[in-house]
Design a protein around this motif. Structure first.
Motif, short mmCIF file in Angstrom:
data_model
loop_
_atom_site.label_atom_id
_atom_site.label_comp_id
_atom_site.label_asym_id
_atom_site.label_seq_id
_atom_site.Cartn_x
_atom_site.Cartn_y
_atom_site.Cartn_z
N ASN A 8 49.22 51.04 40.13
CA ASN A 8 48.37 49.86 40.30
C ASN A 8 49.13 48.55 40.12
OD1 ASN A 8 46.09 51.39 40.71
ND2 ASN A 8 45.24 51.11 38.67
N ILE A 60 40.73 45.18 33.10
CA ILE A 60 41.97 44.85 33.81
C ILE A 60 43.17 45.44 33.09
CG2 ILE A 60 43.52 42.94 34.41
CD1 ILE A 60 41.05 41.27 35.07
N SER A 82 38.03 39.69 37.60
CA SER A 82 38.73 38.42 37.42
C SER A 82 37.75 37.26 37.31
CB SER A 82 39.71 38.19 38.58
OG SER A 82 40.68 39.21 38.63
N THR A 124 45.98 48.27 34.48
CA THR A 124 47.44 48.07 34.54
C THR A 124 48.21 49.21 33.89
OG1 THR A 124 47.53 46.75 32.49
CG2 THR A 124 47.22 45.55 34.57
N MET A 159 48.11 44.85 41.71
CA MET A 159 47.41 43.97 40.78
C MET A 159 48.16 42.67 40.50
SD MET A 159 45.62 46.56 38.02
CE MET A 159 44.71 45.20 37.27
N ALA A 164 41.10 50.13 41.24
CA ALA A 164 41.96 49.00 41.59
C ALA A 164 42.00 48.77 43.09
CB ALA A 164 43.37 49.23 41.05
N VAL A 171 43.98 38.09 40.08
CA VAL A 171 44.16 38.73 38.77
C VAL A 171 45.03 37.86 37.87
CG1 VAL A 171 45.08 40.75 37.57
CG2 VAL A 171 43.86 41.04 39.74
N LEU A 209 38.58 44.17 41.56
CA LEU A 209 39.50 43.25 40.87
C LEU A 209 38.98 41.81 40.93
CD1 LEU A 209 43.00 44.62 41.97
CD2 LEU A 209 41.79 45.02 39.81
N ASP A 210 38.41 41.43 42.06
CA ASP A 210 37.84 40.07 42.16
C ASP A 210 36.70 39.89 41.17
OD1 ASP A 210 39.57 39.38 44.19
OD2 ASP A 210 38.17 39.86 45.80
#
Length: 300
Positions: free
Chosen positions: A210, A201, A181, A205, A214, A171, A219, A177-178
């Motif tokens: 995170n 994702i 997503s 979580t 996040m 994370a 996200v 994350l990009d």
């Protein structure tokens, strides 16, 4: 096995693979190495021989050989060499993961791209967060996710995110994350890839630490897309998005952000309505219905 044990044989094959001027001869030498690597008993020997000279030869071939067949064979050799016993050594070999990532997106031959990303993901399956090469691997997977050929990068990221030991570092790794997503939001990716990214994702979580980082626009935009889609083929995608939103909402400081984010309340309300209709007609669910309590927590 006997051939792989011979320094002279390996040295000759590597020399021919890199320096021979006749393309067919280079290809034949690389094919020989690929065949040797098919035998599991040879893999550690090939990877560690002369401080990784076979790996370096395959990297150079992938980067610079003008012969499509030679590059394809080189990627195949790396795929064959990758296993639990060799992955860390391969991951630590200077420039190898980066080369596989670039070739998987930039090579002019689609089959070479496919073979390169296959080699990368096979190495990735055996690398964990405690290994020094893990950050380099994450960077390589981010690049490889942009490949135009069918690949299993999203699946690898999903499997890694499922491991609690990986979640915090993933994370926080720039671009992870990009990338997840972007895959979730883009219709250019197959549904299965988008499901894998959304599930990744969701797994991330699960980690308490995170949830604050996040709860960010990139996200949340992906989760809105996930929670908004309808139809039988999107069930897993949508459910994973709702679960991720619910887990983000367990962090109380996130709730105002979630409630104000464009599209979240509307998407969750539609899922709540759909779940209520299913409950009213007695339709069983394989999972806990989370949309209604999630909606209430965001409205309070």
């Amino acid at each position: 096995v006997a051939m792989a044990k011979s320094d002279r044989v390996l040295g000759t094959m590597v020399k021919l693979a890199v320096t021979e001027s006749i393309p067919e001869t280079r290809e034949a030498a690389i094919s020989g190495l690929q065949n040797l690597a098919y035998c599991q008993a040879n893999r550690v020997r090939l990877v560690t021989y002369s401080k990784g000279v076979v790996l370096d030869a395959m990297r150079k071939t992938l980067s610079a050989d003008l012969n499509d067949k030679a590059r394809r064979r080189a990627a195949g050799t790396l795929t064959n060499m990758a296993c639990n016993d060799t992955a860390e050594y391969m991951g630590n070999h200077k420039g190898l993961l980066e080369t596989l990532a670039v070739v998987s997106t930039k090579d002019e031959n689609m089959e070479v791209q496919t073979r390169a990303v296959m080699a990368l993901t096979k190495v990735a399956n055996s690398i964990n967060s405690t290994m020094p090469c893990n950050r380099t691997l994450m960077d390589a997977l981010i690049v490889a996710s942009l490949s135009n050929v069918s690949n299993s990068v999203s699946q690898v990221l999903r499997v890694k995110a499922r491991d609690p030991d990986n979640r915090e570092s993933m994370a926080r790794h720039p671009g992870v994350l990009d990338t997840l997503s972007d895959i979730c939001r883009s219709s250019d990716y197959p549904i299965k890839d988008r499901e894998n990214a959304m599930r990744a994702i969701m797994h991330l979580t699960n980690e308490d630490s995170n949830r604050k980082i996040m709860c960010q626009k990139t996200v949340l935009d992906a989760l809105v897309v996930g929670a908004s889609v309808e139809g039988p083929k999107w069930i897993d995608f949508c459910e994973s998005a709702v679960v991720a939103l619910e887990r983000l909402a367990t962090e109380h400081s996130n709730r105002p952000i979630l409630g104000r984010h464009p599209g979240i309340l509307m998407a969750v309300a539609r899922v709540t309505e759909r779940e209520q209709k299913e409950e009213d007609v007695g339709k069983e669910s394989s999972h806990e219905r989370l949309a209604k309590p999630l909606l209430m927590s965001l409205l309070l």
